[in-house]
Design an enzyme around this catalytic site. Structure first.
Site, PDB file in Angstrom:
ATOM      1  N   CYS A   1     -26.642 -45.166 108.847  1.00 43.50           N
ATOM      2  CA  CYS A   1     -26.931 -45.005 107.426  1.00 43.50           C
ATOM      3  C   CYS A   1     -28.073 -44.015 107.242  1.00 43.50           C
ATOM      4  CB  CYS A   1     -27.323 -46.338 106.792  1.00 43.50           C
ATOM      5  SG  CYS A   1     -26.070 -47.637 106.922  1.00 43.50           S
TER       6      CYS A   1
ATOM      7  N   ARG B   1     -29.173 -44.617  99.157  1.00 38.57           N
ATOM      8  CA  ARG B   1     -28.740 -44.487 100.548  1.00 38.57           C
ATOM      9  C   ARG B   1     -27.250 -44.187 100.640  1.00 38.57           C
ATOM     10  NH1 ARG B   1     -28.129 -50.028 102.324  1.00 38.57           N
ATOM     11  NH2 ARG B   1     -28.162 -49.301 104.488  1.00 38.57           N
TER      12      ARG B   1
ATOM     13  N   ASN C   1     -29.048 -50.041 110.027  1.00 40.12           N
ATOM     14  CA  ASN C   1     -28.731 -50.475 111.384  1.00 40.12           C
ATOM     15  C   ASN C   1     -29.778 -49.986 112.382  1.00 40.12           C
ATOM     16  OD1 ASN C   1     -27.001 -51.855 113.136  1.00 40.12           O
ATOM     17  ND2 ASN C   1     -25.909 -49.995 113.710  1.00 40.12           N
TER      18      ASN C   1
END
Length: 344
Positions: A2, A16, A79
């Site tokens: 991400c 995002r 992540n």
């Protein structure tokens, strides 16, 4: 994988790309002030700041991927595999399960500095929300209009770093990204001048050569560099919507195209959705991989004194928009015929 970032003109924005090879049941979810959270720490979770973001709702609980509260504080989880280490509950300290950290912080803090100071005193545990939902290895970006932080749970404790770049991706840990930027000091959005050999009449043969060497691959380190470059050199057209569309253009610059990144399981990693939150206006903007039409939900148009979650399904398929438009055109044509008939 991400990419998260802040963006500031006259307004402050936070958002995002969520890069994932599958849907996690995401919805745009508003948590009003009187919704009662059930926290692992058994703290009363009622009478708090309202918040809006993308979440999966399981057992009436909003599992937020990112969110912003009504005071302008924002937080997103990204992540962080192999590096993320959660710790056992510690007596005498506040223990927060990783899945609840976003609402835990956003419900009670109005600015990033106070939230970061509080986080230095807590333990983030790896307790799973449910047996069927394993704990995700995450780190978080926390930001308001004035300050941005990165929070990373690691083996030696919870690391809280101020983030002057306003960007976060994934591995390696954030200190690496802060050093790695220094390799690209020569890049510029301007047309380059001849530094190679002053005695030769050398001129650029095209536009964009000032950023020659800017990474274009999809690794976390490269996405970080490119997002920082685009963010800090970005120029918006005037007005709120110019800012919002520019925000999405920056995210597009580091988005995952289906087929460009294949996971070890053989799946295609894509940018499932991109979002831009205007926390001070209370508006959550988003678009999906299949639907580039920007959708928006305004938190302040809802009953924020409610005790029930408010959820909106994203319109993921652009074909739905086309169908709706065709239907609207057809209905308008029929109304026109009816009006013409009445005039006759």
């Amino acid at each position: 994988m991400c990419t998260c970032m802040t963006y500031q003109t006259d307004e402050f924005y936070f958002g995002r790309n969520l890069d994932l090879e599958y849907s996690f049941g995401e919805q745009i979810v508003i948590t009003p002030r009187n919704y009662r959270f059930s926290f692992e720490g058994n703290e009363d979770g009622q009478n708090h700041f309202a918040m809006i973001g993308m979440a999966n709702i399981t057992d009436r609980y909003p599992l937020y991927a990112e969110a912003a509260n009504e005071k302008g504080l924002c937080m997103a989880g990204l992540n962080f595999p192999e590096n993320a280490v959660y710790h056992e509950e510690t007596t005498g300290k506040e223990n927060i399960a990783s899945y609840e950290i976003i609402p835990w912080i956003l419900r009670r803090f109005s600015n990033a500095e106070d939230a970061a100071e509080y986080l230095r005193k807590v333990v983030v545990t790896g307790k799973a929300f449910a047996e069927t939902m394993p704990t995700a290895p995450l780190h978080w970006m926390l930001a308001d209009r004035k300050t941005c932080y990165v929070i990373e749970p690691m083996k030696d404790g919870l690391h809280i770093n101020q983030n002057p770049y306003g960007v976060l991706t994934n591995n390696p840990p954030f200190p690496f990204h802060m050093e790695n930027v220094k390799q690209y000091l020569n890049l510029t959005s301007e047309s380059p001048t001849n530094q190679f050999c002053k005695e030769l009449d050398l001129k650029p043969f095209g536009q964009g050569l000032g950023s020659f060497g800017l990474p274009g691959d999809f690794s976390p380190a490269s996405r970080f560099i490119k997002a920082v470059f685009l963010r800090w050199n970005s120029v918006s057209s005037k007005g709120k919507y110019g800012d919002v569309t520019q925000f999405f253009h920056i995210l597009d610059g580091v988005g995952m195209v289906r087929g460009s990144v294949r996971t070890e399981e053989g799946r295609n990693d894509i940018t499932t959705y991109s979002c831009c939150i205007s926390p001070e206006q209370g508006v959550y903007y988003c678009k999906t991989y299949e639907n580039y039409q920007i959708q928006a939900v305004d938190m302040f148009k809802e009953d924020l004194g409610s005790a029930e979650l408010i959820a909106y399904q994203m319109q993921k398929d652009q074909n739905i928009c086309w169908k709706n438009q065709r239907k609207a055109v057809e209905e308008e044509r029929k109304r026109g015929e009816e009006r013409s008939g009445r005039k006759k």
